[in-house]
Enzyme design. Sequence first.
Site, PDB file in Angstrom:
ATOM      1  CD1 TRP A 176      31.740  40.244  32.119  1.00 29.53           C
ATOM      2  CD2 TRP A 176      31.617  38.570  33.418  1.00 29.53           C
ATOM      3  NE1 TRP A 176      30.842  39.189  31.396  1.00 29.53           N
ATOM      4  CE2 TRP A 176      31.016  38.091  32.498  1.00 29.53           C
ATOM      5  CE3 TRP A 176      31.780  37.501  34.361  1.00 29.53           C
ATOM      6  CZ2 TRP A 176      30.605  36.805  31.939  1.00 29.53           C
ATOM      7  CZ3 TRP A 176      31.482  36.251  34.322  1.00 29.53           C
ATOM      8  CH2 TRP A 176      30.583  35.967  33.060  1.00 29.53           C
TER       9      TRP A 176
ATOM     10  CE  LYS B 206      33.141  34.899  27.285  1.00 29.50           C
ATOM     11  NZ  LYS B 206      33.559  36.048  28.325  1.00 29.50           N
TER      12      LYS B 206
ATOM     13  CG  ASP C  82      37.856  40.570  32.690  1.00 33.18           C
ATOM     14  OD1 ASP C  82      38.568  39.770  31.639  1.00 33.18           O
ATOM     15  OD2 ASP C  82      36.833  40.179  33.211  1.00 33.18           O
TER      16      ASP C  82
HETATM   17  C1  LIG Z   1      33.343  35.692  29.770  1.00 30.64           C
HETATM   18  C2  LIG Z   1      33.786  36.680  30.690  1.00 30.64           C
HETATM   19  C3  LIG Z   1      34.323  36.308  31.874  1.00 30.64           C
HETATM   20  C4  LIG Z   1      34.240  34.980  32.787  1.00 30.64           C
HETATM   21  O1  LIG Z   1      35.077  33.937  32.059  1.00 30.64           O
HETATM   22  P1  LIG Z   1      34.987  32.506  32.370  1.00 30.64           P
HETATM   23  O2  LIG Z   1      36.068  32.084  31.783  1.00 30.64           O
HETATM   24  O3  LIG Z   1      33.584  31.950  32.209  1.00 30.64           O
HETATM   25  O4  LIG Z   1      35.391  32.512  33.841  1.00 30.64           O
HETATM   26  C5  LIG Z   1      34.902  37.595  32.685  1.00 30.64           C
HETATM   27  N1  LIG Z   1      35.240  38.697  32.288  1.00 30.64           N
HETATM   28  C6  LIG Z   1      34.626  39.019  30.997  1.00 30.64           C
HETATM   29  C7  LIG Z   1      34.820  40.163  30.564  1.00 30.64           C
HETATM   30  C8  LIG Z   1      34.040  38.041  30.247  1.00 30.64           C
HETATM   31  O5  LIG Z   1      33.489  38.319  29.103  1.00 30.64           O
END
Ligand SMILES: *Cc1c(COP(=O)(O)O)cnc(C)c1O
Length: 358
Positions: A101, A194, A168
């Site tokens: 990511w 998540k 993030d």
């Molecule tokens: C799943 C995830 C993403 C991507 O998320 P999307 O909503 O599919 O764009 C980005 N960063 C992390 C840490 C993730 O687990």
Amino acid sequence: MNRVLNFSAGPSALPLSVLERARDEFISYKGMGFSIMEVSHRGKVFDELHNNAIAKVKKFYGLNDDYAVLFLQGGATLQFAQIPMNLYNGGVAEYVNTGVWTTKAIKEAKIQNINYKVIASSEDSKFDHIPNFNFSDDADYGYICSNNTIYGTQYATLPSPKCPLVVDSSSDLLSRDIDFKAHNIGLFYGGAQKNAGPAGITIVIIRKDLANRVKESVPTPLRYTTQIEANSLANTPCTFGIYMFDLVLDWIKDQGGLNAINSINQKKAAMLYDLIDGSDFYTAFAKPGSRSIMNVSFATPNAELDMKFVKLAEENAMIGLKGHRILGGLRASIYNAVTTQSVQTLCEFMKEFQRTHG
Ligand SMILES: *Cc1c(COP(=O)(O)O)cnc(C)c1O
């Protein structure tokens, strides 16, 4: 009722009581005779729900009005591009590379043609730990991913740089208390799917003054200033996603808040890591000190046994245990909504699998 134990990485398990409440209110929200999906995002009913959700997030993280809480679309992925577009200030943006990511975020910084620097990376050891680093005091921002969903690594504590910190937090959102001031957080974001709700909304918490850095060339819908001014209503937001997110916020409060959730999460993770470390059959991917309490990536002695494990787990009503295709092996995602009882059941299954296949 036929509910499996869900260890999926994302979208992932939601608390049963949240799903039940959503079901009960699906056709008639609070007995008003309409679904929350069927009313204007500018109407009184949704407006109240939306602003309450914002207030709850601010209360959890102790945020004052220097910060705006936005519910946006386009996933965490759009933020990879939106962040350099909006926060780059003519200096250097510093990134720490801890996995897939952050690699994607760095790629977008490059596409934006900003002056960026990767100041630390754990790529040489396949991203099995969080590296040591210090952000420059005068960096435009320092960028990290607090929990690396695929590799199962996590910052035990966030850095506290002098420059604004960008986080993030997609896969550890609302899993522990975070002191925004202490860590000088400028922007904190994550996709809800998540740990905090269904797919479709991305929460962005931004220190409002930083949004003013944006340049004229950035399209209006991609400016944070646009959404701050519009309270996330510059376009029709994902109203159902915000509704679900709000239910999850209430559920967290019922669990005792972020600190209570964190101590449950710590215990759940310790059960799995203790079992793995105490066995000569399973191995954990992440190095101690960098291990995620949200995603436990591990493996049996070989890929064939990993596949058997996944299949047998499914036969025993446990899903989502296959590792990410990039890393292989196995992964148990044990987000807020995965109960201690579910993790216990998984541990029993793992012991039995070792006994019969070791
Ligand atoms: C799943 C995830 C993403 C991507 O998320 P999307 O909503 O599919 O764009 C980005 N960063 C992390 C840490 C993730 O687990």
